[in-house]
Design a protein around this motif. Structure first.
Motif, PDB file in Angstrom:
ATOM      1  N   ALA A  17       0.824  -1.209   0.000  1.00  0.00           N
ATOM      2  CA  ALA A  17       0.000   0.000   0.000  1.00  0.00           C
ATOM      3  C   ALA A  17       0.859   1.260   0.000  1.00  0.00           C
ATOM      4  CB  ALA A  17      -0.906   0.011   1.218  1.00  0.00           C
ATOM      5  N   GLY A  18       0.307   2.327  -0.516  1.00  0.00           N
ATOM      6  CA  GLY A  18       0.999   3.605  -0.522  1.00  0.00           C
ATOM      7  C   GLY A  18       0.170   4.642  -1.234  1.00  0.00           C
ATOM      8  N   ALA A  19       0.378   5.884  -0.943  1.00  0.00           N
ATOM      9  CA  ALA A  19      -0.395   6.965  -1.564  1.00  0.00           C
ATOM     10  C   ALA A  19       0.099   7.211  -2.975  1.00  0.00           C
ATOM     11  CB  ALA A  19      -0.254   8.233  -0.730  1.00  0.00           C
ATOM     12  N   ALA A  20      -0.818   7.586  -3.873  1.00  0.00           N
ATOM     13  CA  ALA A  20      -0.478   7.820  -5.267  1.00  0.00           C
ATOM     14  C   ALA A  20      -0.478   9.305  -5.560  1.00  0.00           C
ATOM     15  CB  ALA A  20      -1.472   7.124  -6.176  1.00  0.00           C
ATOM     16  N   ALA A  21       0.640   9.801  -6.019  1.00  0.00           N
ATOM     17  CA  ALA A  21       0.725  11.203  -6.418  1.00  0.00           C
ATOM     18  C   ALA A  21       0.594  11.355  -7.917  1.00  0.00           C
ATOM     19  CB  ALA A  21       2.061  11.789  -5.960  1.00  0.00           C
ATOM     20  N   LEU A  22       0.473  10.209  -8.641  1.00  0.00           N
ATOM     21  CA  LEU A  22       0.361  10.214 -10.093  1.00  0.00           C
ATOM     22  C   LEU A  22       1.460  11.051 -10.743  1.00  0.00           C
ATOM     23  CD1 LEU A  22      -3.470  10.284 -10.823  1.00  0.00           C
ATOM     24  CD2 LEU A  22      -1.865   8.399 -11.014  1.00  0.00           C
ATOM     25  N   TYR A  23       2.669  10.937 -10.207  1.00  0.00           N
ATOM     26  CA  TYR A  23       3.878  11.476 -10.823  1.00  0.00           C
ATOM     27  C   TYR A  23       3.839  12.990 -10.977  1.00  0.00           C
ATOM     28  CZ  TYR A  23       3.881   6.541 -11.910  1.00  0.00           C
ATOM     29  OH  TYR A  23       3.809   5.180 -11.805  1.00  0.00           O
ATOM     30  N   ASP A  24       3.163  13.667 -10.050  1.00  0.00           N
ATOM     31  CA  ASP A  24       3.115  15.126 -10.112  1.00  0.00           C
ATOM     32  C   ASP A  24       4.523  15.693 -10.016  1.00  0.00           C
ATOM     33  OD1 ASP A  24       0.442  15.223 -10.420  1.00  0.00           O
ATOM     34  OD2 ASP A  24      -0.031  15.644  -8.318  1.00  0.00           O
ATOM     35  N   GLY A  25       4.828  16.615 -10.899  1.00  0.00           N
ATOM     36  CA  GLY A  25       6.116  17.293 -10.873  1.00  0.00           C
ATOM     37  C   GLY A  25       7.222  16.545 -11.583  1.00  0.00           C
ATOM     38  N   SER A  26       6.982  15.316 -12.073  1.00  0.00           N
ATOM     39  CA  SER A  26       8.029  14.557 -12.747  1.00  0.00           C
ATOM     40  C   SER A  26       8.174  15.034 -14.183  1.00  0.00           C
ATOM     41  CB  SER A  26       7.695  13.059 -12.734  1.00  0.00           C
ATOM     42  OG  SER A  26       8.621  12.354 -13.537  1.00  0.00           O
ATOM     43  N   LEU A  27       9.437  15.273 -14.601  1.00  0.00           N
ATOM     44  CA  LEU A  27       9.710  15.665 -15.981  1.00  0.00           C
ATOM     45  C   LEU A  27       9.910  14.449 -16.877  1.00  0.00           C
ATOM     46  CD1 LEU A  27      12.203  18.614 -15.353  1.00  0.00           C
ATOM     47  CD2 LEU A  27       9.746  18.741 -15.806  1.00  0.00           C
ATOM     48  N   LEU A  28      10.079  13.265 -16.265  1.00  0.00           N
ATOM     49  CA  LEU A  28      10.367  12.055 -17.032  1.00  0.00           C
ATOM     50  C   LEU A  28       9.118  11.233 -17.310  1.00  0.00           C
ATOM     51  CD1 LEU A  28      13.644  10.938 -15.227  1.00  0.00           C
ATOM     52  CD2 LEU A  28      13.419  12.194 -17.366  1.00  0.00           C
ATOM     53  N   VAL A  29       8.071  11.411 -16.507  1.00  0.00           N
ATOM     54  CA  VAL A  29       6.819  10.690 -16.715  1.00  0.00           C
ATOM     55  C   VAL A  29       5.745  11.736 -17.013  1.00  0.00           C
ATOM     56  CG1 VAL A  29       5.151   9.065 -15.761  1.00  0.00           C
ATOM     57  CG2 VAL A  29       7.565   8.881 -15.130  1.00  0.00           C
ATOM     58  N   LYS A  30       5.356  11.814 -18.280  1.00  0.00           N
ATOM     59  CA  LYS A  30       4.430  12.854 -18.710  1.00  0.00           C
ATOM     60  C   LYS A  30       2.989  12.369 -18.602  1.00  0.00           C
ATOM     61  CE  LYS A  30       7.905  14.544 -21.968  1.00  0.00           C
ATOM     62  NZ  LYS A  30       8.227  14.780 -23.388  1.00  0.00           N
ATOM     63  N   ARG A  31       2.073  13.305 -18.378  1.00  0.00           N
ATOM     64  CA  ARG A  31       0.669  12.949 -18.222  1.00  0.00           C
ATOM     65  C   ARG A  31      -0.071  13.058 -19.558  1.00  0.00           C
ATOM     66  NH1 ARG A  31      -3.295  14.753 -13.336  1.00  0.00           N
ATOM     67  NH2 ARG A  31      -1.737  13.460 -12.304  1.00  0.00           N
ATOM     68  N   ILE A  32      -0.887  12.047 -19.835  1.00  0.00           N
ATOM     69  CA  ILE A  32      -1.771  12.035 -21.005  1.00  0.00           C
ATOM     70  C   ILE A  32      -3.161  12.454 -20.520  1.00  0.00           C
ATOM     71  CG2 ILE A  32      -2.865  10.588 -22.756  1.00  0.00           C
ATOM     72  CD1 ILE A  32       0.036  11.140 -23.324  1.00  0.00           C
ATOM     73  N   HIS A  33      -3.747  13.472 -21.177  1.00  0.00           N
ATOM     74  CA  HIS A  33      -5.022  14.020 -20.723  1.00  0.00           C
ATOM     75  C   HIS A  33      -6.227  13.512 -21.510  1.00  0.00           C
ATOM     76  CE1 HIS A  33      -2.954  16.872 -18.081  1.00  0.00           C
ATOM     77  NE2 HIS A  33      -2.092  17.062 -19.087  1.00  0.00           N
ATOM     78  N   ASN A  34      -6.003  13.003 -22.727  1.00  0.00           N
ATOM     79  CA  ASN A  34      -7.153  12.595 -23.531  1.00  0.00           C
ATOM     80  C   ASN A  34      -6.727  11.569 -24.579  1.00  0.00           C
ATOM     81  OD1 ASN A  34      -6.117  14.166 -25.846  1.00  0.00           O
ATOM     82  ND2 ASN A  34      -6.717  15.940 -24.590  1.00  0.00           N
ATOM     83  N   ALA A  35      -7.724  11.027 -25.273  1.00  0.00           N
ATOM     84  CA  ALA A  35      -7.472   9.986 -26.267  1.00  0.00           C
ATOM     85  C   ALA A  35      -6.694  10.515 -27.461  1.00  0.00           C
ATOM     86  CB  ALA A  35      -8.803   9.394 -26.736  1.00  0.00           C
ATOM     87  N   ALA A  36      -6.877  11.789 -27.800  1.00  0.00           N
ATOM     88  CA  ALA A  36      -6.179  12.354 -28.955  1.00  0.00           C
ATOM     89  C   ALA A  36      -4.669  12.359 -28.727  1.00  0.00           C
ATOM     90  CB  ALA A  36      -6.682  13.773 -29.227  1.00  0.00           C
ATOM     91  N   GLU A  37      -4.240  12.756 -27.517  1.00  0.00           N
ATOM     92  CA  GLU A  37      -2.807  12.744 -27.202  1.00  0.00           C
ATOM     93  C   GLU A  37      -2.258  11.316 -27.254  1.00  0.00           C
ATOM     94  OE1 GLU A  37      -2.839  16.564 -24.092  1.00  0.00           O
ATOM     95  OE2 GLU A  37      -2.274  14.553 -23.414  1.00  0.00           O
ATOM     96  N   PHE A  38      -3.033  10.389 -26.723  1.00  0.00           N
ATOM     97  CA  PHE A  38      -2.618   8.988 -26.692  1.00  0.00           C
ATOM     98  C   PHE A  38      -2.426   8.449 -28.118  1.00  0.00           C
ATOM     99  CE2 PHE A  38      -3.994   4.443 -26.463  1.00  0.00           C
ATOM    100  CZ  PHE A  38      -2.914   3.969 -25.736  1.00  0.00           C
ATOM    101  N   SER A  39      -3.395   8.698 -28.999  1.00  0.00           N
ATOM    102  CA  SER A  39      -3.314   8.210 -30.378  1.00  0.00           C
ATOM    103  C   SER A  39      -2.153   8.852 -31.125  1.00  0.00           C
ATOM    104  CB  SER A  39      -4.625   8.488 -31.110  1.00  0.00           C
ATOM    105  OG  SER A  39      -5.690   7.802 -30.495  1.00  0.00           O
TER     106      SER A  39
END
Length: 735
Positions: A17-39
C-alpha cells in the motif's frame, strides 16, 4: 481512415500500500489528458512507450510509482514514460471509450501497465497504410526496477543494419537519403539497450550499422583495436568521407551530444519504388476437376495404407452394398481425405474386421484423422443412415481449428507478432464457413513452428483495399522481404510483402503453396534419412569418428509386422526432423535397435519398456544424457539443442564403452518372444515352470552382470576429471 485503438492491458496487482501522487512534478513521466494525445503518441513516436494507468485515490500506486520513476531516470532518452489519470479521462465519454481499462468495473484493479514497441517503418510501402505499434504485456513474476528494465530491453527494436562484408558496407555508406552514418564495432552478438535507444532516438535522422569483430577486413579498414568502438561517417557530395570516433563515456546524454551535429533536423522519408505494372494476361481456362479414385484395400495392405498417411483416411467397409453418398462425400472434402474400399467377402473377413477394426455393421465408414500420430486410436465412424450433409459436418467438426479468426482491429497486432516470432503468416479472406481444405492444412503439425494461420470472415471494403482483395475466398501470405532461410529472416528488412495464392481452395494445392514457405524456415534438408548403426564399426563411422556429439535414437526396431514397419518409419522421421532443423551444427544423428541390443540398454540403465527414447552421447568423454518424455519432434529438437549448449545432465556408461553386438536381430526378437510366451503360459497355468523361467532369466542377467564387472575391472578407473580454471569476468560494456 479513423481508427479506434482497443487495448488489452496487463493488470499488475501491487500488494504494498501507498499513496499515489500520479507522478506530479516529474519531468520524465508525462501525463496524457485525452485519447487524442494517446493516439498521436502511438502513431508518431519512435521510442518504446510505457503507459501507467492509475487514479488519485489509488492505494496501491505508490510502490509502482517509485519503480517507474527509477526506471524512467535510468532509461532517459531510451524509453518514454506516460501516466493516465483514469478519473480525469472518464470525465469525457469519448476518452472513456478509448481507455476501457479505466472503466468503473476495473477501478479497484489499478494500477495497470502497458508497453508499445514502435514499428520499423511508419508507412507500409505496399499497403500505403500507417503501421501500428506492437503492444506488449509484462510477463508474470515480480515487478522490480531490474525486471522492468530487462523487459523494456527485450521488446526494444534496433533500427540498424548488420554488416558482414565490404560490399554491404559500401552500400550502406553510399545511401544519400540520410548523410550521417553511425557504425558500432562490437564483440557482442546482440545489441545492447543503450545502442537500441540511440537507433530509436535518431530513427530516420541518422543511419545505424553494426559490425561484429569477426568481420576482420572491415575492422582493419577502420583501424579498430578495442571493442566497442563507435564511428560517425559522413560522406559529402564530392564522395569524400569524414570519419570521427567517439571517445567519451558510454552514457546516453554524452552520446546524444556527440551525435546531434550529424543528425538531420527532420525525419527523412524514404519513397518506395512504384509497383511494376504487369501486362494483362488472358484468364486461363479452369482446369478440369481430378477424377475421384477409391483405392481397394485388404488385411495385408490396411496398416501400410492407413497408419502412415498424412492425409485423412476414410475406409469404406462393404459386404456388397455401398454407402449411398460415397463418391459425393469424397468430392465434398476438397482433397483432405483418401478413400479406401474394403470388401468384406467371407465370414472369415467379417470376423477379422470385427476383431481388428471394430466393424459391426455394413456399409460403414471408419475415419482416420489428419496426420500420423492419432490414427491408430481413432474410433470415428460414419454409419449408412447418415446423410451427405451430416457426414460432411461430422468430418468438418473433427478437424482441429488452428486458424485464428481475426477482426480488423486484431490484424496488425497478429501479423506483427507472428513476423517477430520468425513465422510467415497465411491468411484467408472468406465468406460464410471457413473452407474445410484451409482448416485442414492449418491443422497440420508440420507447420506449427513456421507458419501462423489466420482468417478474415466477410472483410470490410477497407481491408479488401488494403490487401488488394477483389474476390472471395482469397488466400494470402504475409512475409518479410528477401527471406531465404532462418538467418535471413533474422536480419531481413522489416517491411512486409503480401503475395496472393492463385490456385484452387483445395487441400493439395494449398498444402503445396504452404510447403514452399515452410521449407524456407525449416532448415536445410536432404533426402537421406537417419542411418542405423548395427554394430560397433558402423557406430564408430556414424558417431565416434565424426567429432562433435551424437544424438542416438534408441528404437524398437522390430519390423516383422506392418505395424512395426510403420512404427519404425514414424520414429525415424522424428529423428530426421531434428536432424534437418539442426543441419550444419556439430551433432551427428543415428539410431540403434534397442530391442536387438539389450546389453547396451543394460549399460545405459534404460529398461526395454522405455523404448523409443533418445540419448545424447559425447564420444570423447564417454558421457550420455537421456531424453526425458516421449520421442516427438518438438521434444527431440529441444533436447538436441540443449545438448549442444551443454544444458543436460550427463552420466557415465557402465563398462565405459559403447559396444554394439553384430547379430541377427530377428533371432533376438524370437528369443525375447519365447521368453515372454513361456512366462505368459506359466502365469496362466500356475505351474512350476514360472520359477524355472525366472531362474533362467536371473541366471542370464547374472552372467551379463559378471561380464560387465570383469570389463570394468580390467579397464580400471584411472580417468580423472579435470577442473578448468574459471575465467575472471570483465566489466560489462554498456554497448
Amino acid at each position: 481512415m479513423q481508427r479506434t485503438t482497443h487495448l488489452a492491458l496487463v493488470s499488475l496487482l501491487l500488494l504494498i500500500a501507498g499513496a499515489a501522487a500520479l507522478y506530479d512534478g516529474s519531468l520524465l513521466v508525462k501525463r496524457i489528458h485525452n485519447a487524442a494525445e494517446f493516439s498521436k503518441n502511438l502513431m508518431e513516436e519512435t521510442h518504446v512507450q510505457v503507459y501507467v494507468f492509475g487514479r488519485e485515490d489509488c492505494e496501491r500506486c505508490g510502490t509502482l510509482e517509485k519503480i517507474v520513476l527509477d526506471v524512467a531516470d535510468q532509461l532517459e532518452g531510451i524509453a518514454n514514460f506516460y501516466t493516465v489519470d483514469c478519473d480525469e479521462v472518464n470525465q469525457d465519454e469519448s476518452n472513456a471509450r478509448a481507455f476501457p481499462v479505466c472503466a468503473e468495473k476495473h477501478r479497484n484493479d489499478l494500477p495497470h501497465l502497458t508497453f508499445f514497441e514502435p514499428p520499423y517503418v511508419r508507412i507500409n510501402p505496399y499497403t500505403k497504410q500507417p503501421m501500428a505499434p506492437t503492444e506488449h504485456r509484462f510477463p508474470s513474476g515480480a515487478l522490480t526496477v531490474q525486471s522492468l528494465i530487462s523487459f523494456i530491453g527485450k521488446i526494444s527494436p534496433a533500427f540498424r543494419k548488420s554488416i558482414k562484408t565490404q560490399a554491404e558496407m559500401e552500400e550502406f555508406l553510399s545511401d544519400n537519403v540520410i548523410p550521417g552514418k553511425v557504425i558500432l564495432f562490437t564483440s557482442k552478438k546482440e545489441p545492447a539497450l543503450l545502442y537500441k535507444g540511440l537507433t530509436m532516438h535518431y530513427k530516420d535522422r541518422l543511419s545505424f550499422a553494426e559490425v561484429h569483430q569477426s568481420s576482420q577486413d572491415i575492422v582493419q579498414e577502420f583501424a579498430v583495436v578495442t571493442f566497442p568502438t563507435l564511428y560517425v561517417v559522413k560522406r559529402g557530395p564530392n564522395g569524400v568521407e569524414e570519419r570521427e570516433i567517439y571517445q567519451g563515456d558510454l552514457k546516453f546524454p554524452k552520446l546524444k551530444k556527440f551525435l546531434d551535429p550529424f543528425a538531420l533536423e527532420e525525419r527523412a522519408e524514404r519513397t518506395p519504388p512504384p509497383p511494376k505494372e504487369e501486362p494483362k494476361k488472358e484468364k486461363p481456362k479452369e482446369a478440369p476437376k481430378p477424377a475421384i479414385t477409391i483405392h481397394p484395400v485388404d488385411s495385408s495392405t490396411y496398416e501400410k495404407l492407413v497408419l502412415g498417411a498424412e492425409k485423412m483416411v476414410i475406409v469404406h467397409f462393404s459386404r456388397g452394398e455401398n454407402y449411398t453418398h460415397l463418391r459425393n462425400l469424397s468430392e465434398s472434402l476438397s482433397g483432405i481425405a483418401q478413400v479406401l474400399h474394403y470388401n468384406v467377402g467371407t465370414e472369415e473377413d467379417e470376423d477379422f474386421v470385427r476383431k481388428n477394426y471394430d466393424v459391426r455393421s455394413y456399409p460403414l465408414l471408419r475415419v482416420y484423422p489428419l496426420g500420423v500420430r492419432d490414427k491408430k486410436n481413432s474410433r470415428f465412424f460414419i454409419k449408412a443412415s447418415m446423410s451427405l450433409e451430416e457426414a460432411v459436418s461430422e468430418i468438418y467438426d473433427s478437424v482441429d481449428e488452428k486458424s485464428k479468426s481475426l477482426s480488423e482491429a486484431e490484424f496488425q497486432v497478429f501479423v506483427g507478432g507472428q513476423l517477430t516470432n520468425k513465422r510467415f503468416v497465411i491468411l484467408l479472406a472468406h465468406e460464410g464457413q471457413l473452407p474445410l481444405a484451409y482448416k485442414a492444412v492449418a491443422s497440420l503439425d508440420k507447420f506449427k513452428d513456421t507458419l501462423a494461420f489466420g482468417n478474415f470472415k466477410n472483410p470490410s471494403e477497407a481491408v479488401r483495399k488494403q490487401l488488394q482483395i477483389t474476390t472471395l475466398p482469397k488466400l494470402l501470405v504475409v512475409f518479410r522481404q528477401n527471406v531465404e532461410n532462418m538467418e535471413d529472416l533474422e536480419s531481413a528488412p522489416n517491411d512486409i510483402q503480401v503475395a496472393q495464392f492463385t490456385g484452387r481452395i483445395h487441400f493439395d494445392e494449398i498444402k503445396v503453396f504452404c510447403d514452399q514457405f515452410h521449407n524456407l524456415l525449416s532448415g536445410p534438408t536432404d533426402r537421406k534419412g537417419v542411418d542405423q548403426a548395427r554394430n560397433s564399426d558402423e557406430f564408430d563411422r556414424l558417431c565416434a569418428k565424426k567429432g562433435g556429439i551424437c544424438l542416438i535414437g534408441l528404437l524398437d526396431g522390430d519390423r516383422r509386422s506392418e505395424e512395426g514397419k510403420a512404427r519404425v518409419k514414424n520414429q525415424t522421421e522424428v529423428l530426421k526432423f531434428a536432424k534437418d532443423r539442426l543441419a550444419g551444427r556439430p551433432i551427428n544423428f543415428l539410431w540403434v535397435d534397442g530391442k536387438c541390443q539389450s546389453e547396451l540398454l543394460m549399460k545405459l540403465n534404460i529398461p526395454l519398456e522405455y523404448l523409443p527414447t533418445a540419448i545424447s552421447y559425447v564420444p570423447s568423454k564417454k558421457l550420455f544424457s537421456q531424453l526425458v518424455g516421449t520421442l516427438d519432434k518438438d521434444g527431440l529438437r529441444i533436447f538436441a539443442e540443449n545438448a549442444l549448449k551443454g544444458r543436460v545432465s550427463t552420466n557415465g556408461i557402465d563398462g565405459g564403452s559403447f559396444d554394439l553386438i553384430d547379430r541377427d536381430c530377428e533371432q533376438e526378437y524370437e528369443r525375447l518372444d519365447e521368453i515372454a510366451r513361456r512366462a505368459s503360459e506359466a502365469s496362466k497355468e500356475g505351474s512350476d515352470l514360472e520359477d524355472e523361467i525366472l531362474k533362467e532369466i536371473l541366471e542370464e542377467e547374472r552372467r551379463k552382470r559378471e561380464a560387465l564387472e570383469a570389463e570394468l575391472e580390467s579397464s580400471g578407473s584411472s580417468s580423472k576429471k579435470r577442473k578448468g580454471r574459471k575465467k575472471k569476468k570483465g566489466k560489462k560494456s554498456e554497448l
